[in-house]
Design a protein around this motif. Structure first.
Motif, PDB file in Angstrom:
ATOM      1  N   THR A 184       0.936  -1.410   0.047  1.00 43.18           N
ATOM      2  CA  THR A 184       0.427   0.042   0.025  1.00 43.18           C
ATOM      3  C   THR A 184       0.988   1.462  -0.145  1.00 43.18           C
ATOM      4  O   THR A 184       0.843   1.934  -0.325  1.00 43.18           O
ATOM      5  N   ARG A 185       1.993   1.806   0.244  1.00 37.84           N
ATOM      6  CA  ARG A 185       3.323   2.481   0.384  1.00 37.84           C
ATOM      7  C   ARG A 185       3.087   2.979  -0.637  1.00 37.84           C
ATOM      8  O   ARG A 185       4.109   3.630  -0.958  1.00 37.84           O
ATOM      9  N   TYR A 186       2.942   2.502  -1.532  1.00 43.80           N
ATOM     10  CA  TYR A 186       3.463   2.245  -3.032  1.00 43.80           C
ATOM     11  C   TYR A 186       2.237   3.232  -4.464  1.00 43.80           C
ATOM     12  O   TYR A 186       2.444   3.484  -4.924  1.00 43.80           O
ATOM     13  N   PHE A 187       1.215   3.759  -3.700  1.00 40.11           N
ATOM     14  CA  PHE A 187      -0.139   4.495  -3.938  1.00 40.11           C
ATOM     15  C   PHE A 187      -0.387   5.555  -3.188  1.00 40.11           C
ATOM     16  O   PHE A 187      -0.163   5.119  -1.804  1.00 40.11           O
ATOM     17  N   GLU A 188      -0.643   6.442  -3.958  1.00 41.66           N
ATOM     18  CA  GLU A 188      -1.648   7.130  -3.382  1.00 41.66           C
ATOM     19  C   GLU A 188      -3.063   7.890  -3.523  1.00 41.66           C
ATOM     20  O   GLU A 188      -3.088   7.066  -5.521  1.00 41.66           O
ATOM     21  N   PRO A 189      -4.012   7.876  -3.108  1.00 40.49           N
ATOM     22  CA  PRO A 189      -4.907   8.574  -3.876  1.00 40.49           C
ATOM     23  C   PRO A 189      -4.631   9.510  -5.263  1.00 40.49           C
ATOM     24  O   PRO A 189      -3.549  10.091  -4.995  1.00 40.49           O
ATOM     25  N   SER A 190      -5.982   8.920  -6.095  1.00 41.41           N
ATOM     26  CA  SER A 190      -5.638  10.056  -7.348  1.00 41.41           C
ATOM     27  C   SER A 190      -6.949  10.760  -7.110  1.00 41.41           C
ATOM     28  O   SER A 190      -7.438  10.783  -6.181  1.00 41.41           O
ATOM     29  N   GLY A 191      -6.981  11.289  -8.228  1.00 44.47           N
ATOM     30  CA  GLY A 191      -8.041  12.519  -8.140  1.00 44.47           C
ATOM     31  C   GLY A 191      -9.101  11.944  -8.448  1.00 44.47           C
ATOM     32  O   GLY A 191     -10.720  12.618  -8.510  1.00 44.47           O
ATOM     33  N   GLN A 192      -9.055  11.274  -9.184  1.00 44.48           N
ATOM     34  CA  GLN A 192     -10.765   9.965  -9.150  1.00 44.48           C
ATOM     35  C   GLN A 192     -11.232   8.926  -9.153  1.00 44.48           C
ATOM     36  O   GLN A 192      -9.974   8.254  -7.916  1.00 44.48           O
ATOM     37  N   PRO A 193     -12.029   8.837  -8.458  1.00 43.98           N
ATOM     38  CA  PRO A 193     -12.255   7.805  -7.392  1.00 43.98           C
ATOM     39  C   PRO A 193     -11.831   6.287  -7.364  1.00 43.98           C
ATOM     40  O   PRO A 193     -12.478   5.898  -8.742  1.00 43.98           O
ATOM     41  N   GLY A 194     -11.533   5.820  -6.264  1.00 43.10           N
ATOM     42  CA  GLY A 194     -11.250   4.350  -6.599  1.00 43.10           C
ATOM     43  C   GLY A 194      -9.791   3.809  -7.982  1.00 43.10           C
ATOM     44  O   GLY A 194      -9.257   2.986  -7.532  1.00 43.10           O
ATOM     45  N   HIS A 195      -9.507   5.235  -7.916  1.00 43.50           N
ATOM     46  CA  HIS A 195      -7.796   5.679  -8.874  1.00 43.50           C
ATOM     47  C   HIS A 195      -6.913   5.582  -8.066  1.00 43.50           C
ATOM     48  O   HIS A 195      -7.110   6.270  -6.950  1.00 43.50           O
ATOM     49  N   PHE A 196      -5.264   5.320  -8.570  1.00 40.48           N
ATOM     50  CA  PHE A 196      -4.437   5.429  -7.436  1.00 40.48           C
ATOM     51  C   PHE A 196      -3.564   6.028  -8.581  1.00 40.48           C
ATOM     52  O   PHE A 196      -3.101   5.951  -9.818  1.00 40.48           O
ATOM     53  N   MET A 197      -2.359   7.235  -7.545  1.00 45.27           N
ATOM     54  CA  MET A 197      -0.723   7.203  -8.548  1.00 45.27           C
ATOM     55  C   MET A 197       0.070   5.807  -8.201  1.00 45.27           C
ATOM     56  O   MET A 197       0.421   6.029  -7.188  1.00 45.27           O
ATOM     57  N   PHE A 198       0.721   5.264  -8.569  1.00 44.43           N
ATOM     58  CA  PHE A 198       1.205   4.158  -8.893  1.00 44.43           C
ATOM     59  C   PHE A 198       3.068   4.475  -8.117  1.00 44.43           C
ATOM     60  O   PHE A 198       2.807   5.191  -9.772  1.00 44.43           O
ATOM     61  N   ASP A 199       4.193   4.583  -7.978  1.00 43.44           N
ATOM     62  CA  ASP A 199       5.521   4.270  -7.038  1.00 43.44           C
ATOM     63  C   ASP A 199       5.942   3.208  -7.997  1.00 43.44           C
ATOM     64  O   ASP A 199       6.861   2.411  -6.950  1.00 43.44           O
ATOM     65  N   LEU A 200       6.624   3.759  -9.662  1.00 40.56           N
ATOM     66  CA  LEU A 200       7.487   2.774  -9.683  1.00 40.56           C
ATOM     67  C   LEU A 200       8.594   2.241  -9.720  1.00 40.56           C
ATOM     68  O   LEU A 200       9.236   1.687  -8.778  1.00 40.56           O
ATOM     69  N   PRO A 201       9.049   3.622  -9.199  1.00 44.38           N
ATOM     70  CA  PRO A 201      10.601   3.361  -9.098  1.00 44.38           C
ATOM     71  C   PRO A 201      10.729   3.421  -7.761  1.00 44.38           C
ATOM     72  O   PRO A 201      11.858   2.243  -7.898  1.00 44.38           O
ATOM     73  N   ALA A 202      10.178   3.513  -6.592  1.00 46.59           N
ATOM     74  CA  ALA A 202      10.274   3.187  -5.407  1.00 46.59           C
ATOM     75  C   ALA A 202       9.935   1.413  -5.302  1.00 46.59           C
ATOM     76  O   ALA A 202      10.619   1.187  -4.962  1.00 46.59           O
ATOM     77  N   PHE A 203       9.004   1.362  -6.318  1.00 52.04           N
ATOM     78  CA  PHE A 203       8.595  -0.846  -5.553  1.00 52.04           C
ATOM     79  C   PHE A 203      10.161  -1.342  -6.524  1.00 52.04           C
ATOM     80  O   PHE A 203      10.655  -2.133  -5.955  1.00 52.04           O
ATOM     81  N   ILE A 204      10.744  -1.022  -7.588  1.00 46.33           N
ATOM     82  CA  ILE A 204      11.796  -1.489  -8.419  1.00 46.33           C
ATOM     83  C   ILE A 204      12.836  -0.667  -7.364  1.00 46.33           C
ATOM     84  O   ILE A 204      13.524  -1.761  -7.198  1.00 46.33           O
ATOM     85  N   THR A 205      13.133  -0.448  -7.048  1.00 44.62           N
ATOM     86  CA  THR A 205      14.198  -0.139  -6.301  1.00 44.62           C
ATOM     87  C   THR A 205      14.679  -0.767  -4.946  1.00 44.62           C
ATOM     88  O   THR A 205      15.399  -1.003  -4.395  1.00 44.62           O
ATOM     89  N   ASP A 206      13.176  -0.626  -4.177  1.00 46.69           N
ATOM     90  CA  ASP A 206      12.811  -1.489  -2.547  1.00 46.69           C
ATOM     91  C   ASP A 206      12.808  -3.073  -3.503  1.00 46.69           C
ATOM     92  O   ASP A 206      13.810  -3.758  -2.554  1.00 46.69           O
ATOM     93  N   ARG A 207      12.365  -3.330  -4.397  1.00 47.18           N
ATOM     94  CA  ARG A 207      12.713  -5.123  -4.764  1.00 47.18           C
ATOM     95  C   ARG A 207      14.364  -5.577  -5.072  1.00 47.18           C
ATOM     96  O   ARG A 207      14.712  -6.348  -3.973  1.00 47.18           O
ATOM     97  N   LEU A 208      14.830  -4.303  -5.651  1.00 46.03           N
ATOM     98  CA  LEU A 208      16.725  -4.340  -5.250  1.00 46.03           C
ATOM     99  C   LEU A 208      16.880  -4.559  -4.236  1.00 46.03           C
ATOM    100  O   LEU A 208      17.844  -5.300  -3.440  1.00 46.03           O
ATOM    101  N   ARG A 209      16.597  -3.748  -3.012  1.00 44.83           N
ATOM    102  CA  ARG A 209      17.175  -3.831  -1.940  1.00 44.83           C
ATOM    103  C   ARG A 209      17.160  -5.351  -1.509  1.00 44.83           C
ATOM    104  O   ARG A 209      17.716  -5.890  -0.169  1.00 44.83           O
TER     105      ARG A 209
END
Length: 254
Positions: A184-209
């Motif tokens: 859930t930490r990789y998602f922030e609510p967007s302006g559209q109900p039920g939609h989110f802004m996804f942090d792909l760079p953070a997801f990738i670098t965390d997977r590497l770590r």
């Protein structure tokens, strides 16, 4: 023409996260489009790839890239692909001197790897499907099979779509959270109900770590926002353009 990371400026290794600048293609492909799967003039694409190879200090025939399918699959290469060879994969690794390996992107995450002591390098195309499905883990495992060690591997994420340019729907969000509630930490609510802004760079670098790599970095560039330097699939989609170019990120053993 290319962006470099200090983590990968190593003796006997050359790398670059190439931008769209410095090529010969025109129009929506301007100018360093290396996408053989695009509808750009093939001669232009080949010349652009020649320029990339030259910048890396290898022969044009020794710039090797896979046929990407958003998979977790990795190929160990010892030279250019032979005619008819199966090159469907989303990452390559090698320890062959004089060979450059690269991946094409236009919003997904390009990750370059190097173990300078073992002299093993890797390149991975990591969109959300690849990162979620294990392409990063499999790349590191393939490098280890060639003698690399996690303690010595350096991994750097290149230009990728940023969180505030990457809106996703509820099904996307739910898939990640069902796999691991901490996602859930990789998602922030967007302006559209039920939609989110996804942090792909953070997801990738965390997977590497999470793999135990000690040296993980990123260039911090957004492909969507910086139109002058990067192609972007999502930007093209929003504009309803007929096609888009691809940039390459590549690394070579010299």
């Amino acid at each position: 023409m290319k962006i470099e990371s200090d983590l990968l400026k190593l003796d006997g290794i050359r790398h670059g996260y190439f931008t769209r600048e410095g090529g010969v293609s025109n129009g929506i492909y301007g100018s360093l489009n290396i996408g053989l799967g695009s509808s750009d003039e093939r001669g232009h694409v080949l010349e652009n790839r020649n320029r990339v190879a030259s910048a890396l200090g290898v022969d044009a025939a020794n710039l090797v890239s896979p046929y990407q399918i958003h998979s977790p699959d990795v190929i160990v290469v010892t030279g250019p692909f032979e005619d008819g060879a199966d090159r469907k994969a989303d990452a390559l690794v090698t320890k062959t001197q004089g060979l450059a390996i690269g991946v094409a992107t236009a919003d997904c995450g390009p990750v370059l790897f190097a173990d300078p002591q073992a002299r093993v390098i890797g390149a991975a195309h990591s969109g959300w499907k690849g990162a979620f499905g294990g392409v990063l883990q499999n790349t590191v495992a393939a490098m280890e099979s060639l003698g690399a060690a996690k303690s010595g591997i350096r991994a750097v994420l290149g230009p990728t779509i940023s969180q505030d340019a990457y809106e996703v729907g509820p099904e996307f969000h739910d898939r990640f959270v069902a796999d691991n509630p901490e996602n859930t930490r990789y998602f922030e609510p967007s302006g559209q109900p039920g939609h989110f802004m996804f942090d792909l760079p953070a997801f990738i670098t965390d997977r590497l770590r999470d793999l135990g790599l000690r040296h993980v970095g990123g260039t911090g560039h957004c492909t969507y926002k910086d139109e002058d330097r990067f192609f972007s699939y999502r930007r093209t989609t929003h504009r309803k353009e007929p096609d888009y170019g691809r940039q390459i990120s590549a690394i070579a053993l010299l």
